[in-house]
Motif scaffolding. Structure first.
Motif, PDB file in Angstrom:
ATOM      1  N   MET A 195       0.803  -1.275  -0.144  1.00  0.00           N
ATOM      2  CA  MET A 195      -0.010  -0.107  -0.130  1.00  0.00           C
ATOM      3  C   MET A 195       1.080   1.333   0.137  1.00  0.00           C
ATOM      4  O   MET A 195       0.681   2.263  -0.759  1.00  0.00           O
ATOM      5  CB  MET A 195      -1.030  -0.133   1.139  1.00  0.00           C
ATOM      6  CG  MET A 195      -2.107  -0.821   0.867  1.00  0.00           C
ATOM      7  SD  MET A 195      -3.263  -0.869  -0.219  1.00  0.00           S
ATOM      8  CE  MET A 195      -3.760   1.012   0.218  1.00  0.00           C
TER       9      MET A 195
ATOM     10  N   ASP B 111      -7.726  -2.428  -0.985  1.00  0.00           N
ATOM     11  CA  ASP B 111      -8.245  -2.208   0.442  1.00  0.00           C
ATOM     12  C   ASP B 111      -9.463  -1.729   0.242  1.00  0.00           C
ATOM     13  O   ASP B 111      -9.832  -0.377   0.282  1.00  0.00           O
ATOM     14  CB  ASP B 111      -7.397  -1.303   1.198  1.00  0.00           C
ATOM     15  CG  ASP B 111      -7.876  -1.528   2.738  1.00  0.00           C
ATOM     16  OD1 ASP B 111      -8.833  -2.086   2.954  1.00  0.00           O
ATOM     17  OD2 ASP B 111      -6.877  -0.971   3.767  1.00  0.00           O
TER      18      ASP B 111
ATOM     19  N   ASN C  14      -2.669  10.011  -9.992  1.00  0.00           N
ATOM     20  CA  ASN C  14      -3.119  10.175  -8.747  1.00  0.00           C
ATOM     21  C   ASN C  14      -4.670   9.578  -8.699  1.00  0.00           C
ATOM     22  O   ASN C  14      -5.018   8.875  -7.789  1.00  0.00           O
ATOM     23  CB  ASN C  14      -2.886  11.551  -8.130  1.00  0.00           C
ATOM     24  CG  ASN C  14      -1.773  12.038  -7.815  1.00  0.00           C
ATOM     25  OD1 ASN C  14      -0.774  11.031  -7.256  1.00  0.00           O
ATOM     26  ND2 ASN C  14      -1.334  13.041  -7.961  1.00  0.00           N
TER      27      ASN C  14
ATOM     28  N   VAL D 113      -4.470   5.863  -8.954  1.00  0.00           N
ATOM     29  CA  VAL D 113      -3.901   5.434  -7.739  1.00  0.00           C
ATOM     30  C   VAL D 113      -5.077   5.425  -6.586  1.00  0.00           C
ATOM     31  O   VAL D 113      -5.077   4.319  -5.876  1.00  0.00           O
ATOM     32  CB  VAL D 113      -2.756   6.195  -7.104  1.00  0.00           C
ATOM     33  CG1 VAL D 113      -2.541   5.900  -5.651  1.00  0.00           C
ATOM     34  CG2 VAL D 113      -1.328   5.893  -7.897  1.00  0.00           C
ATOM     35  N   ASP D 114      -5.860   6.225  -6.618  1.00  0.00           N
ATOM     36  CA  ASP D 114      -6.976   6.256  -5.648  1.00  0.00           C
ATOM     37  C   ASP D 114      -7.973   5.203  -6.077  1.00  0.00           C
ATOM     38  O   ASP D 114      -8.336   4.636  -4.856  1.00  0.00           O
ATOM     39  CB  ASP D 114      -7.737   7.640  -5.894  1.00  0.00           C
ATOM     40  CG  ASP D 114      -6.730   8.857  -5.082  1.00  0.00           C
ATOM     41  OD1 ASP D 114      -6.291   8.745  -4.116  1.00  0.00           O
ATOM     42  OD2 ASP D 114      -7.223  10.089  -5.404  1.00  0.00           O
TER      43      ASP D 114
ATOM     44  N   ILE E  48     -11.169   1.533   2.368  1.00  0.00           N
ATOM     45  CA  ILE E  48     -10.804   2.838   2.031  1.00  0.00           C
ATOM     46  C   ILE E  48     -12.297   3.182   1.516  1.00  0.00           C
ATOM     47  O   ILE E  48     -12.669   4.453   1.654  1.00  0.00           O
ATOM     48  CB  ILE E  48      -9.715   3.132   0.963  1.00  0.00           C
ATOM     49  CG1 ILE E  48      -8.622   2.647   1.638  1.00  0.00           C
ATOM     50  CG2 ILE E  48      -9.755   4.425   0.348  1.00  0.00           C
ATOM     51  CD1 ILE E  48      -7.221   2.746   0.845  1.00  0.00           C
ATOM     52  N   ARG E  49     -12.940   2.454   0.626  1.00  0.00           N
ATOM     53  CA  ARG E  49     -14.051   2.820  -0.195  1.00  0.00           C
ATOM     54  C   ARG E  49     -15.258   3.220   1.026  1.00  0.00           C
ATOM     55  O   ARG E  49     -16.136   3.795   0.965  1.00  0.00           O
ATOM     56  CB  ARG E  49     -14.750   1.792  -0.922  1.00  0.00           C
ATOM     57  CG  ARG E  49     -13.835   1.620  -2.050  1.00  0.00           C
ATOM     58  CD  ARG E  49     -14.547   0.968  -3.266  1.00  0.00           C
ATOM     59  NE  ARG E  49     -15.111  -0.357  -2.920  1.00  0.00           N
ATOM     60  CZ  ARG E  49     -14.473  -1.518  -2.927  1.00  0.00           C
ATOM     61  NH1 ARG E  49     -13.404  -1.634  -3.591  1.00  0.00           N
ATOM     62  NH2 ARG E  49     -15.020  -2.752  -2.642  1.00  0.00           N
TER      63      ARG E  49
ATOM     64  N   TYR F 141      -6.610   2.150  -4.779  1.00  0.00           N
ATOM     65  CA  TYR F 141      -6.699   1.961  -3.081  1.00  0.00           C
ATOM     66  C   TYR F 141      -7.918   1.002  -2.842  1.00  0.00           C
ATOM     67  O   TYR F 141      -8.153   0.227  -2.214  1.00  0.00           O
ATOM     68  CB  TYR F 141      -6.970   3.353  -2.630  1.00  0.00           C
ATOM     69  CG  TYR F 141      -5.557   3.875  -2.338  1.00  0.00           C
ATOM     70  CD1 TYR F 141      -4.279   3.181  -1.990  1.00  0.00           C
ATOM     71  CD2 TYR F 141      -5.395   5.225  -2.248  1.00  0.00           C
ATOM     72  CE1 TYR F 141      -2.972   3.773  -1.823  1.00  0.00           C
ATOM     73  CE2 TYR F 141      -4.032   6.025  -1.766  1.00  0.00           C
ATOM     74  CZ  TYR F 141      -2.938   5.105  -1.730  1.00  0.00           C
ATOM     75  OH  TYR F 141      -1.817   5.957  -1.364  1.00  0.00           O
TER      76      TYR F 141
ATOM     77  N   VAL G 114       2.037   2.008  -3.438  1.00  0.00           N
ATOM     78  CA  VAL G 114       0.922   2.432  -4.311  1.00  0.00           C
ATOM     79  C   VAL G 114       0.935   4.047  -4.199  1.00  0.00           C
ATOM     80  O   VAL G 114       0.798   4.587  -4.999  1.00  0.00           O
ATOM     81  CB  VAL G 114      -0.185   1.658  -4.214  1.00  0.00           C
ATOM     82  CG1 VAL G 114      -1.457   2.024  -4.896  1.00  0.00           C
ATOM     83  CG2 VAL G 114      -0.012   0.071  -4.519  1.00  0.00           C
ATOM     84  N   THR G 115       1.198   4.434  -2.848  1.00  0.00           N
ATOM     85  CA  THR G 115       0.916   5.787  -2.620  1.00  0.00           C
ATOM     86  C   THR G 115       1.732   6.651  -3.499  1.00  0.00           C
ATOM     87  O   THR G 115       1.349   7.515  -4.049  1.00  0.00           O
ATOM     88  CB  THR G 115       1.275   6.122  -0.933  1.00  0.00           C
ATOM     89  OG1 THR G 115       0.251   5.206  -0.414  1.00  0.00           O
ATOM     90  CG2 THR G 115       0.934   7.484  -0.817  1.00  0.00           C
TER      91      THR G 115
END
Length: 306
Positions: free
Chosen positions: A227, A298, A287, A290-291, A301-302, A294, A230-231
């Motif tokens: 993770m 995971d 970006n 990437v979001d 996050i949603r 996420y 990925v950020t």
């Protein structure tokens, strides 16, 4: 998931609009004049400014430029005769994109593998080797890496060409030089994240249940440790794919970096705006992806976003 993606899309579009507005204002505030010349008469200068619309109020210029962007038109360069900004970007971006994709493929794959190997062999020789590679990659500038690669692999040993971009052999050295910093950064981040994850309670629980070490590493450690990697990929991917002036200059690659720097030196307003907005939109897109990743990696996050 649809609402999650739609929200990120709206935020991305608003970011590009803000970027366009700020860059448009800053370009107009730059000292100097793109049409300044001792040989240019006031009449000729007035005609050129009328041609580019500089004789109109700044607010009219702004909305005209926004309208042109919405139609995919970045205008014409003020220094490259009869060349549109779209054409310059279209001709140079494929070189930067191709080089960037090769550098990213090399750096991300090897960086993750090195980070995993270092974490799984903490305190051993393999760990020290990986750490040394990471330190070299983050501390030595890319132009020095590029120069050393050219000297040893190009001039001394004659394994690869030292310049130009005409085939697969020409891409090896610049790809390594461009991706070496990213490789080092990813490997350090992956190693630190893996070592942090291994201390978590769910890893200890999995070990107590007798789950194999390979399954624990693959299913639990790597997935959770990746993770942070990925950020950083969003801005990293955008910067690498849109070209790096130093590497492109060293290896004589006709990418975006050369035109971007020259546009600032020449006060080429149209080219500065076009390339900055193109780069910014590319960064925002990276970006946003990437979001979305996420949310895929995971699902919590949603839920939090909702």
């Amino acid at each position: 998931m649809r609402k999650y993606i739609l929200k990120r899309l709206v935020i991305s579009l608003a970011t590009v609009w803000v970027l366009t507005t700020i860059v448009f204002i800053l370009v107009r505030l730059m000292p100097g004049d793109p049409f300044s010349s001792d040989k240019m008469t006031p009449e000729i200068k007035a005609n050129i400014e009328r041609y580019y619309g500089f004789d109109k109020p700044i607010i009219v210029q702004y909305f005209t430029y926004l309208n042109n962007i919405l139609h995919g038109d970045f205008g014409y360069s003020m220094k490259y005769v009869n060349q549109s900004v779209n054409k310059i970007i279209g001709d140079s971006f494929p070189y930067s994109f191709d080089l960037g994709m090769r550098a990213l493929s090399l750096s991300i794959s090897f960086g993750i593998v090195l980070g995993i190997i270092a974490a799984l062999n903490r305190g051993r020789k393999l760990d020290y080797v990986c750490v040394v590679i990471a330190i070299i990659g983050t501390s030595v500038p890319d132009f020095i890496i590029g120069g050393l690669l050219q000297f040893f692999f190009g001039i001394k040993w004659g394994l690869f060409p030292v310049a130009q971009y005409h085939g697969i052999k020409y891409t090896v050295l610049p790809s390594i030089a461009l991706g070496f910093y990213t490789l080092a950064m990813v490997s350090r981040l992956m190693r630190a994240s893996m070592l942090e994850v291994v201390q978590q309670d769910y890893i200890k629980t999995a070990k107590s249940k007798g789950i194999s070490k390979f399954r624990i590493t693959y299913k639990h450690q790597i997935r959770n440790a990746i993770m942070p990697v990925v950020t950083v990929l969003g801005p990293t991917v955008a910067s690498v794919l849109t070209g790096t002036f130093v590497i492109e200059s060293i290896f004589a690659i006709p990418g975006m970096g050369k035109y971007y720097v020259q546009s600032v030196q020449n006060l080429d307003y149209s080219l500065i705006l076009g390339m900055t907005i193109f780069y910014g939109a590319f960064l925002v897109l990276a970006n946003m992806i990437v979001d979305i990743l996420y949310g895929v990696i995971d699902p919590r996050i949603r839920v939090a976003g909702k």
